[in-house]
Design a protein around this motif. Sequence first.
Motif, PDB file in Angstrom:
ATOM      1  N   CYS A  95     -27.968  71.410  48.205  1.00 48.05           N
ATOM      2  CA  CYS A  95     -26.917  72.413  47.999  1.00 48.05           C
ATOM      3  C   CYS A  95     -26.336  72.347  46.589  1.00 48.05           C
ATOM      4  O   CYS A  95     -26.211  71.264  46.003  1.00 48.05           O
ATOM      5  CB  CYS A  95     -25.778  72.205  49.000  1.00 48.05           C
ATOM      6  SG  CYS A  95     -26.244  72.482  50.713  1.00 48.05           S
ATOM      7  N   TRP A  96     -25.948  73.510  46.103  1.00 47.75           N
ATOM      8  CA  TRP A  96     -25.171  73.576  44.860  1.00 47.75           C
ATOM      9  C   TRP A  96     -23.706  73.396  45.239  1.00 47.75           C
ATOM     10  O   TRP A  96     -23.147  74.207  45.982  1.00 47.75           O
ATOM     11  CB  TRP A  96     -25.401  74.912  44.162  1.00 47.75           C
ATOM     12  CG  TRP A  96     -26.753  74.969  43.514  1.00 47.75           C
ATOM     13  CD1 TRP A  96     -27.939  75.226  44.125  1.00 47.75           C
ATOM     14  CD2 TRP A  96     -27.051  74.730  42.131  1.00 47.75           C
ATOM     15  NE1 TRP A  96     -28.972  75.174  43.218  1.00 47.75           N
ATOM     16  CE2 TRP A  96     -28.465  74.878  41.977  1.00 47.75           C
ATOM     17  CE3 TRP A  96     -26.278  74.431  41.008  1.00 47.75           C
ATOM     18  CZ2 TRP A  96     -29.100  74.703  40.751  1.00 47.75           C
ATOM     19  CZ3 TRP A  96     -26.915  74.272  39.790  1.00 47.75           C
ATOM     20  CH2 TRP A  96     -28.302  74.407  39.668  1.00 47.75           C
ATOM     21  N   LEU A  97     -23.109  72.316  44.746  1.00 45.17           N
ATOM     22  CA  LEU A  97     -21.731  71.968  45.095  1.00 45.17           C
ATOM     23  C   LEU A  97     -20.833  72.200  43.891  1.00 45.17           C
ATOM     24  O   LEU A  97     -21.034  71.597  42.828  1.00 45.17           O
ATOM     25  CB  LEU A  97     -21.653  70.503  45.525  1.00 45.17           C
ATOM     26  CG  LEU A  97     -22.626  70.089  46.646  1.00 45.17           C
ATOM     27  CD1 LEU A  97     -22.568  68.585  46.877  1.00 45.17           C
ATOM     28  CD2 LEU A  97     -22.330  70.844  47.929  1.00 45.17           C
ATOM     29  N   ASP A  98     -19.877  73.109  44.039  1.00 41.22           N
ATOM     30  CA  ASP A  98     -18.960  73.440  42.939  1.00 41.22           C
ATOM     31  C   ASP A  98     -19.721  73.835  41.677  1.00 41.22           C
ATOM     32  O   ASP A  98     -19.320  73.507  40.553  1.00 41.22           O
ATOM     33  CB  ASP A  98     -18.033  72.256  42.640  1.00 41.22           C
ATOM     34  CG  ASP A  98     -17.160  71.906  43.828  1.00 41.22           C
ATOM     35  OD1 ASP A  98     -16.720  72.834  44.538  1.00 41.22           O
ATOM     36  OD2 ASP A  98     -16.910  70.698  44.058  1.00 41.22           O
ATOM     37  N   GLY A  99     -20.847  74.527  41.880  1.00 38.31           N
ATOM     38  CA  GLY A  99     -21.637  75.016  40.754  1.00 38.31           C
ATOM     39  C   GLY A  99     -22.448  73.949  40.048  1.00 38.31           C
ATOM     40  O   GLY A  99     -23.068  74.227  39.008  1.00 38.31           O
ATOM     41  N   LYS A 100     -22.503  72.739  40.609  1.00 40.16           N
ATOM     42  CA  LYS A 100     -23.218  71.638  39.966  1.00 40.16           C
ATOM     43  C   LYS A 100     -24.639  71.529  40.516  1.00 40.16           C
ATOM     44  O   LYS A 100     -24.945  71.985  41.606  1.00 40.16           O
ATOM     45  CB  LYS A 100     -22.476  70.320  40.203  1.00 40.16           C
ATOM     46  CG  LYS A 100     -21.059  70.303  39.652  1.00 40.16           C
ATOM     47  CD  LYS A 100     -20.352  69.030  40.072  1.00 40.16           C
ATOM     48  CE  LYS A 100     -18.899  69.039  39.614  1.00 40.16           C
ATOM     49  NZ  LYS A 100     -18.147  67.846  40.093  1.00 40.16           N
TER      50      LYS A 100
END
Length: 276
Positions: A95-100
Amino acid sequence: MPEERRMDMNSRAMTELIVKKAIAFGAASAGIANIRDLKTAPAFVMIPQRPHIDRVGAVENTTGLPEGVVDWKHEMHSVLVIAYEHPEEKPYLDCWLDGKNPPGNLELIKINKKLKTFIESEMPGVTAMPLNYYVEKGGVWLKDSAAVAGLGILGKNNLLITKEFGPRVRLRAMFLSADLPSTGPIDWDPCAGCDMPCRKSCPQNAFGTITYDPEQYGGLAKLPGRDGSYSLLTCDRQMAEDEDNEIKTPTEVPDYGTAGSIIKYCRECELNCRIR
């Protein structure tokens, strides 16, 4: 003993040591793809011939080369490919978490950095250069590289399928100046006789139509999805929907903390593969 024979033995020992160290650093598997072999692999031959496609995953080209063309460094002769397992019970790795960058990809980057330090300190004269994920920014076509390196085979779901983890892995690569022989491909076909639940599970029916013809690419036999049925544009429609469905409710994520934003991309063709 002839010098050529001694060099062959050194190459084998070097390859074994690099692969062993990659696994010790956390990779699920690793292998070597010689650049001479890569240049004739399907993606490296086909993709530069394709017309430009504006796709969800596209990034700005910084190599100055035509679309799809790999930036081969003249001093580099081999590609080290590593895999990191993404089991179904750990979806947050993807998953992409907070755009990271996804946590799984960050682990791959860490492993590559450790490998670079090890290789250059323990193998005098060998240079290692970790590669960007994107070909447009200096990377290589990873799935074909992994197949040449013997990590697995390209399945009818257009994914790399490994014996140990099925298609539930992510990949990263690194150029090496050492001229090492490829550690693959392997003689194995898990898709033979399969009724393809991977394809049937696709929410966009990305395998529903033959998109590519061998005659378009000089008779190239190995096409996307094997038979030319995989449509990147169709698949990307699902990626766009996944981005529109971004989760913006604060959520606790293992080994991360609270994420205020989560993007989960579709993995149906991957998770429905019977090879586990």
